[in-house]
Design an enzyme around this catalytic site. Structure first.
Site, mmCIF file in Angstrom:
data_model
loop_
_atom_site.group_PDB
_atom_site.id
_atom_site.type_symbol
_atom_site.label_atom_id
_atom_site.label_comp_id
_atom_site.label_asym_id
_atom_site.label_seq_id
_atom_site.Cartn_x
_atom_site.Cartn_y
_atom_site.Cartn_z
ATOM 1 N N HIS A 34 58.343 163.070 115.354
ATOM 2 C CA HIS A 34 57.544 163.991 116.174
ATOM 3 C C HIS A 34 58.292 165.320 116.288
ATOM 4 C CE1 HIS A 34 60.478 162.938 119.201
ATOM 5 N NE2 HIS A 34 60.139 161.654 119.121
ATOM 6 N N GLY A 36 60.200 166.543 118.477
ATOM 7 C CA GLY A 36 61.603 166.450 118.914
ATOM 8 C C GLY A 36 62.519 166.239 117.719
ATOM 9 N N HIS A 37 62.172 165.262 116.881
ATOM 10 C CA HIS A 37 62.963 165.019 115.665
ATOM 11 C C HIS A 37 63.004 166.276 114.798
ATOM 12 C CE1 HIS A 37 61.393 160.739 116.318
ATOM 13 N NE2 HIS A 37 62.697 160.586 116.363
ATOM 14 N N ASP A 150 68.058 161.679 124.842
ATOM 15 C CA ASP A 150 68.867 160.458 124.919
ATOM 16 C C ASP A 150 70.301 160.863 125.285
ATOM 17 O OD1 ASP A 150 66.906 158.315 123.743
ATOM 18 O OD2 ASP A 150 66.699 160.094 122.513
ATOM 19 N N GLN A 153 73.115 158.310 125.024
ATOM 20 C CA GLN A 153 73.407 158.007 123.618
ATOM 21 C C GLN A 153 74.289 159.099 123.003
ATOM 22 O OE1 GLN A 153 70.394 156.478 120.715
ATOM 23 N NE2 GLN A 153 70.279 158.603 120.103
ATOM 24 N N SER A 186 58.812 158.556 120.249
ATOM 25 C CA SER A 186 58.012 157.678 119.389
ATOM 26 C C SER A 186 57.284 156.649 120.249
ATOM 27 C CB SER A 186 58.915 156.971 118.383
ATOM 28 O OG SER A 186 59.697 157.917 117.692
HETATM 29 P P1 AMP Z 1 65.003 158.126 117.646
HETATM 30 O O1 AMP Z 1 64.194 158.190 116.401
HETATM 31 O O2 AMP Z 1 64.209 157.875 118.888
HETATM 32 O O3 AMP Z 1 66.210 157.237 117.508
HETATM 33 O O4 AMP Z 1 65.586 159.598 117.848
HETATM 34 C C1 AMP Z 1 66.339 160.237 116.844
HETATM 35 C C2 AMP Z 1 66.967 161.474 117.421
HETATM 36 O O5 AMP Z 1 65.958 162.363 117.884
HETATM 37 C C3 AMP Z 1 67.872 161.172 118.631
HETATM 38 O O6 AMP Z 1 69.052 161.966 118.554
HETATM 39 C C4 AMP Z 1 67.013 161.560 119.784
HETATM 40 O O7 AMP Z 1 67.742 161.949 120.937
HETATM 41 C C5 AMP Z 1 66.253 162.741 119.214
HETATM 42 N N1 AMP Z 1 65.021 162.971 119.979
HETATM 43 C C6 AMP Z 1 64.086 162.050 120.318
HETATM 44 N N2 AMP Z 1 63.127 162.620 121.085
HETATM 45 C C7 AMP Z 1 63.482 163.920 121.242
HETATM 46 C C8 AMP Z 1 62.903 165.026 121.936
HETATM 47 N N3 AMP Z 1 61.757 164.912 122.626
HETATM 48 N N4 AMP Z 1 63.535 166.216 121.871
HETATM 49 C C9 AMP Z 1 64.695 166.355 121.185
HETATM 50 N N5 AMP Z 1 65.285 165.351 120.514
HETATM 51 C C10 AMP Z 1 64.695 164.146 120.534
#
Ligand code: AMP
Length: 295
Positions: A34, A36-37, A150, A153, A186
């Site tokens: 999305h 954010g990624h 996160d 994390q 997600s």
């Molecule tokens: P994930 O696929 O949920 O493991 O996330 C992968 C990376 O994207 C992690 O470093 C998350 O912190 C970052 N991430 C997820 N959602 C967002 C968001 N809304 N804004 C910025 N980074 C995000």
């Protein structure tokens, strides 16, 4: 965009780039990409010669009753988005490649892993720290990009990088939000339209709490009460796992502490709630030092 599905091939490819003196930027994800990624991907592209994105739904960071098998997987859409964004390499290892039979080594970060989400997801951060360490060893990036959404994390990964002498700079990027403030995730895909609307209460509450912390007289326990009450008041919130003010470095709950100490420092406001099938987290870092300087 090159798609690599094997750790050994990824390592060989990286070696060639490093020999040429290229800087490698890396964004680890679990896919279902999305905005954010994609903000992390964009920053990675801007700051490095070669950009690598991984998609790997990491089984060892999910508890037995969690959503590993139902976690959204949209590999084709994801690959198209990454290609469009100009990513050089998409790394999608298989589970058996990352955890072959006999796998027995785990990375455990003490203290930080037990707080906030760690209290409700035992073993989660051990799984995260282990997979990220493996990915950093395979990709050997100059910089790796993580989201502030996160926060815990990112803090744990910084600790791993420091403690294990990994030669990667960890870059934490701001949380990207939907128009109503909900942090992109997600897991938002699990929400029904009514639940999706109700989920805006999380960021709304964090903003109210932030204003309260920045405002005049209040104790941090008042802030905690406000957060818990505001989140619980939303009928579609099934459970508030935590909602409080934390020390942004140690992640200790600081609500019973003397608020005057924190008037000069930084406060992390963070919450985790369950809405329907989704467990949603968000946070807001309040920097009182910036406010003091501005005053
Ligand atoms: P994930 O696929 O949920 O493991 O996330 C992968 C990376 O994207 C992690 O470093 C998350 O912190 C970052 N991430 C997820 N959602 C967002 C968001 N809304 N804004 C910025 N980074 C995000």
């Amino acid at each position: 965009m090159e798609v690599i599905r094997n750790a050994r091939v990824m390592q060989q490819t990286v070696k060639e780039y490093l020999q040429r003196g290229s800087s490698i930027g890396f964004v680890p994800t679990m896919g279902a990409l999305h905005g954010g990624h994609m903000s992390l991907v964009q920053r990675c592209r801007e700051e490095n010669d070669v950009s690598v994105v991984s998609i790997f739904v990491n089984p060892i960071q999910f508890g037995p009753s969690e959503d590993f098998s139902s976690y959204p997987r949209n590999t084709e859409d994801d690959a198209a988005k990454l290609q469009e964004a100009g990513v050089d390499i998409l790394f999608m290892p298989g589970v058996e490649d990352m955890y072959p039979e006999g796998f027995a080594t785990f990375v455990e970060v003490e203290r930080l892993s037990d707080r906030l989400c760690g209290r409700f997801r035992p073993g989660h951060f051990r799984g995260v720290a282990t997979v990220v360490t493996k990915l950093l060893n395979i990709v050997r990036p100059s910089r790796a990009y993580f989201g502030q959404k996160d926060y815990q994390q990112a803090l744990i990964i910084k600790q791993v990088v420091r403690d294990l002498n990994i030669e990667t700079e960890t870059v934490v990027c701001p949380t990207v939000r939907e128009a109503d403030g909900l942090a992109m995730s997600s897991r938002n895909l699990y929400l029904s339209p009514r639940e999706r609307k109700a989920a805006a209460v999380i960021y709304r509450t964090l903003c109210r709490a932030r204003d309260m912390v920045l405002g005049a007289e209040c104790s941090l326990s008042d802030v905690k009460n406000l957060m818990e009450e505001a989140l619980s008041a939303e009928p579609l919130v099934d459970e508030v796992e935590y909602a409080s003010a934390f020390d942004p470095e140690t992640l200790e709950d600081i609500c019973s502490r003397d608020v005057t100490i924190y008037r000069k420092g930084r406060v992390l406001l963070a919450a985790a709630v369950r809405i329907g099938r989704a467990r949603l987290i968000d946070n807001e870092l309040v920097d009182m030092t910036a406010q003091e300087e501005a005053a």
